[in-house]
Design a protein around this motif. Sequence first.
Motif, PDB file in Angstrom:
ATOM      1  N   LYS B 116       0.830  -1.210   0.000  1.00 41.30           N
ATOM      2  CA  LYS B 116       0.000   0.000   0.000  1.00 41.30           C
ATOM      3  C   LYS B 116       0.859   1.253   0.000  1.00 41.30           C
ATOM      4  CE  LYS B 116      -3.411  -2.927   0.512  1.00 41.30           C
ATOM      5  NZ  LYS B 116      -2.622  -4.166   0.717  1.00 41.30           N
ATOM      6  N   SER B 117       2.146   1.109   0.252  1.00 40.94           N
ATOM      7  CA  SER B 117       3.095   2.223   0.172  1.00 40.94           C
ATOM      8  C   SER B 117       4.442   1.611  -0.222  1.00 40.94           C
ATOM      9  CB  SER B 117       3.216   2.941   1.527  1.00 40.94           C
ATOM     10  OG  SER B 117       3.829   2.097   2.482  1.00 40.94           O
ATOM     11  N   ASN B 121       2.967  -0.836   4.575  1.00 40.62           N
ATOM     12  CA  ASN B 121       2.231  -0.244   5.704  1.00 40.62           C
ATOM     13  C   ASN B 121       2.148  -1.223   6.864  1.00 40.62           C
ATOM     14  OD1 ASN B 121       1.868   2.057   4.242  1.00 40.62           O
ATOM     15  ND2 ASN B 121      -0.361   1.871   4.038  1.00 40.62           N
ATOM     16  N   ILE B 153       1.308   2.909  10.183  1.00 38.90           N
ATOM     17  CA  ILE B 153       0.076   3.670  10.026  1.00 38.90           C
ATOM     18  C   ILE B 153      -0.779   3.686  11.299  1.00 38.90           C
ATOM     19  CG2 ILE B 153      -0.009   3.343   7.526  1.00 38.90           C
ATOM     20  CD1 ILE B 153      -2.273   1.265   8.020  1.00 38.90           C
ATOM     21  N   PHE B 176      -9.051  -0.049   9.346  1.00 37.18           N
ATOM     22  CA  PHE B 176      -7.886   0.083   8.471  1.00 37.18           C
ATOM     23  C   PHE B 176      -7.887  -0.949   7.341  1.00 37.18           C
ATOM     24  CE2 PHE B 176      -5.534   3.331  10.649  1.00 37.18           C
ATOM     25  CZ  PHE B 176      -5.984   3.266  11.956  1.00 37.18           C
ATOM     26  N   LYS B 177      -9.036  -1.547   7.102  1.00 44.10           N
ATOM     27  CA  LYS B 177      -9.115  -2.593   6.076  1.00 44.10           C
ATOM     28  C   LYS B 177      -8.689  -2.039   4.728  1.00 44.10           C
ATOM     29  CE  LYS B 177     -12.080  -6.256   4.324  1.00 44.10           C
ATOM     30  NZ  LYS B 177     -13.372  -6.949   4.394  1.00 44.10           N
ATOM     31  N   GLN B 179      -5.703  -1.092   4.023  1.00 46.58           N
ATOM     32  CA  GLN B 179      -4.621  -0.103   4.150  1.00 46.58           C
ATOM     33  C   GLN B 179      -3.312  -0.680   4.670  1.00 46.58           C
ATOM     34  OE1 GLN B 179      -5.791   3.579   6.177  1.00 46.58           O
ATOM     35  NE2 GLN B 179      -7.922   2.919   5.983  1.00 46.58           N
ATOM     36  N   PHE B 180      -3.313  -1.951   5.122  1.00 49.11           N
ATOM     37  CA  PHE B 180      -2.096  -2.462   5.758  1.00 49.11           C
ATOM     38  C   PHE B 180      -1.547  -3.686   5.016  1.00 49.11           C
ATOM     39  CE2 PHE B 180      -4.538  -5.880   7.603  1.00 49.11           C
ATOM     40  CZ  PHE B 180      -5.743  -5.325   7.992  1.00 49.11           C
TER      41      PHE B 180
END
Lengths: 47, 311
Positions: B116-117, B121, B153, B176-177, B179-180
């Motif tokens: 995600k980054s 993340n 995060i 945070f679904k 996003q990690f």
Amino acid sequence: MTSLRKFAAVLGVTVFSLASYHGLASAQEINGEGKELVMFTITASNV
Amino acid sequence: MKGAEAEAEKLGYKLTVFQNNFSQPEQDQQVQQYIASGAQPAAVIFWPWVADAAINDVRQLSQIAPVIQLTQEPNEQSWPYVQAYSGANQILIGRTVGEMLLQARDAAKAAGMEFKSPEGNLIIFQHPEGEKTGTERYKGMIEATKDAPFNEIHLEYGANSPESGYEIGSQVIPKFKGQFDFMWVSNQQAANGIIRALKENGIEPGKDVWIVSGDCSGSLDAVKNGETFGTGIQPAAVEGALAVRTAAKLVANEGKVEGEVIQMEVAAEAPAIDPGPPAKFNFMPHAPAIGADGVANTQIWGYTADEICDS
């Protein structure tokens, strides 16, 4: 014993004693000889 | 107690143990009664339940014998009464977590995962807020990953059991679904609860998210089947044995403490005791275990990973 020999004997004993002291401090075997240790811990611990 | 008792017998000491049921008042009473009995131990091994509240116990015990503190490092107020610490090196545990996270990222990349980054993340589920364990491990993790840090995060406190892992995971994961990529959980027990919450949210551990746990207490099934990438092996029995060794070394060397740190290395069998004085900090060995092979091949002082983590 002459004074010189007496002196040498005393010096030898002193040197030997010092050497033994330092030797014993590092080579000493760990032996509790039945002495007590006490531990305070928590019930669930498996220590 | 099994590690401590076995070591005491080997070293010719008689070990008396007082256990409290997670209760500082109970421990306080045990200490008072012991001191009142007139006992004169060669040394005291003390695991405070609530460190800040146990300072009076430590102070009073130090008046009858030298004190080794176990598991929880002494704080500024208790150090004047404690000769040495024996137990886990929390910074080393954190460093080991960091190293496993780096390996997990490499493995995830190799498996084709898109992060995600750029750095990946990371969500952290840490011990309860204020516990030194979590704080020190975090320092170690940051140190180990400083050249290639993760994008943290979220950090959530409190998860240290399957129940708290599940409860806290059930609240945090939906927020945070999507996003990690990675999770660091305090211990495997809590991770097992987090895994349950992940699955209920349609997220597959070991595929959609890669998990590392700080220490392995509890079932290792999730490490063996890949749902958890890796964990830290920290044997309670070795902790007890090392505390007794530390006390015995202190007594044998007439109370002398030498040096700042002795860090015991990982060894399949327990090494012979070094008869020299203990250090101020006497740290137990700690090893990572990655996957089923890691679990199968890790042995510390005669204990397998399954024996260690199941205890």
